[in-house]
Scaffold this motif. Sequence first.
Motif, PDB file in Angstrom:
ATOM      1  N   GLU A  55       0.813  -1.223   0.000  1.00  0.00           N
ATOM      2  CA  GLU A  55       0.000   0.000   0.000  1.00  0.00           C
ATOM      3  C   GLU A  55       0.844   1.269   0.000  1.00  0.00           C
ATOM      4  OE1 GLU A  55      -4.166  -1.515   2.064  1.00  0.00           O
ATOM      5  OE2 GLU A  55      -2.819  -0.209   3.191  1.00  0.00           O
ATOM      6  N   ASP A  56       2.123   1.141   0.263  1.00  0.00           N
ATOM      7  CA  ASP A  56       3.022   2.300   0.211  1.00  0.00           C
ATOM      8  C   ASP A  56       3.585   2.524  -1.192  1.00  0.00           C
ATOM      9  OD1 ASP A  56       4.006   1.208   3.397  1.00  0.00           O
ATOM     10  OD2 ASP A  56       2.996   3.132   3.013  1.00  0.00           O
ATOM     11  N   THR A  57       3.212   1.684  -2.128  1.00  0.00           N
ATOM     12  CA  THR A  57       3.610   1.896  -3.519  1.00  0.00           C
ATOM     13  C   THR A  57       2.996   3.195  -4.031  1.00  0.00           C
ATOM     14  OG1 THR A  57       3.860  -0.457  -3.998  1.00  0.00           O
ATOM     15  CG2 THR A  57       3.387   0.999  -5.866  1.00  0.00           C
ATOM     16  N   ALA A  58       3.842   4.073  -4.566  1.00  0.00           N
ATOM     17  CA  ALA A  58       3.356   5.385  -4.982  1.00  0.00           C
ATOM     18  C   ALA A  58       4.448   6.141  -5.724  1.00  0.00           C
ATOM     19  CB  ALA A  58       2.925   6.210  -3.760  1.00  0.00           C
ATOM     20  N   GLU A  59       4.032   7.238  -6.341  1.00  0.00           N
ATOM     21  CA  GLU A  59       4.984   8.232  -6.834  1.00  0.00           C
ATOM     22  C   GLU A  59       5.260   9.159  -5.652  1.00  0.00           C
ATOM     23  OE1 GLU A  59       5.934   8.000 -10.022  1.00  0.00           O
ATOM     24  OE2 GLU A  59       7.125   9.823 -10.288  1.00  0.00           O
ATOM     25  N   TYR A  60       6.521   9.325  -5.321  1.00  0.00           N
ATOM     26  CA  TYR A  60       6.901  10.156  -4.180  1.00  0.00           C
ATOM     27  C   TYR A  60       7.512  11.463  -4.681  1.00  0.00           C
ATOM     28  CZ  TYR A  60       5.979   6.442  -0.844  1.00  0.00           C
ATOM     29  OH  TYR A  60       5.359   5.496  -0.058  1.00  0.00           O
ATOM     30  N   TYR A  61       7.030  12.554  -4.101  1.00  0.00           N
ATOM     31  CA  TYR A  61       7.489  13.891  -4.494  1.00  0.00           C
ATOM     32  C   TYR A  61       8.064  14.629  -3.296  1.00  0.00           C
ATOM     33  CZ  TYR A  61       4.361  13.257  -8.507  1.00  0.00           C
ATOM     34  OH  TYR A  61       3.718  12.793  -9.630  1.00  0.00           O
TER      35      TYR A  61
END
Length: 120
Positions: free
Chosen positions: A90-96
Amino acid sequence: QVQLQESGPGLVKPSQTLSLTCTVSGGSITSNHYYWSWIRQPPGKGLEWIGYITYGGSTYSSPSLKSRTSISRDTSNNQFSLQLSSVTPEDTAEYYCARFYTGYSDFDYWGQGTQVTVSS
């Protein structure tokens, strides 16, 4: 012109710690009025604020992620970092990373983002 650039592994295994660094150029992370932030966007979802570190070095994190989040800085290299522990898919994401200007109460500069996938 302020520029922010995220760096770090694109793949992290479940239960491990996600570590990202944001390198800032064109402005100092110790300059007054700016908060240096981490934000993410999971696939198909909206933006989620993770936390920030202020120009004075204080840190604030989202209540939902606070127990797993650590934000720090390296003023000598003008960088700030995110560590997110015990990750799950669930922490899979695009991080900015982004700069928040308190004078406008808004983000004024963003990094291009980096994709992080949590998978075994």
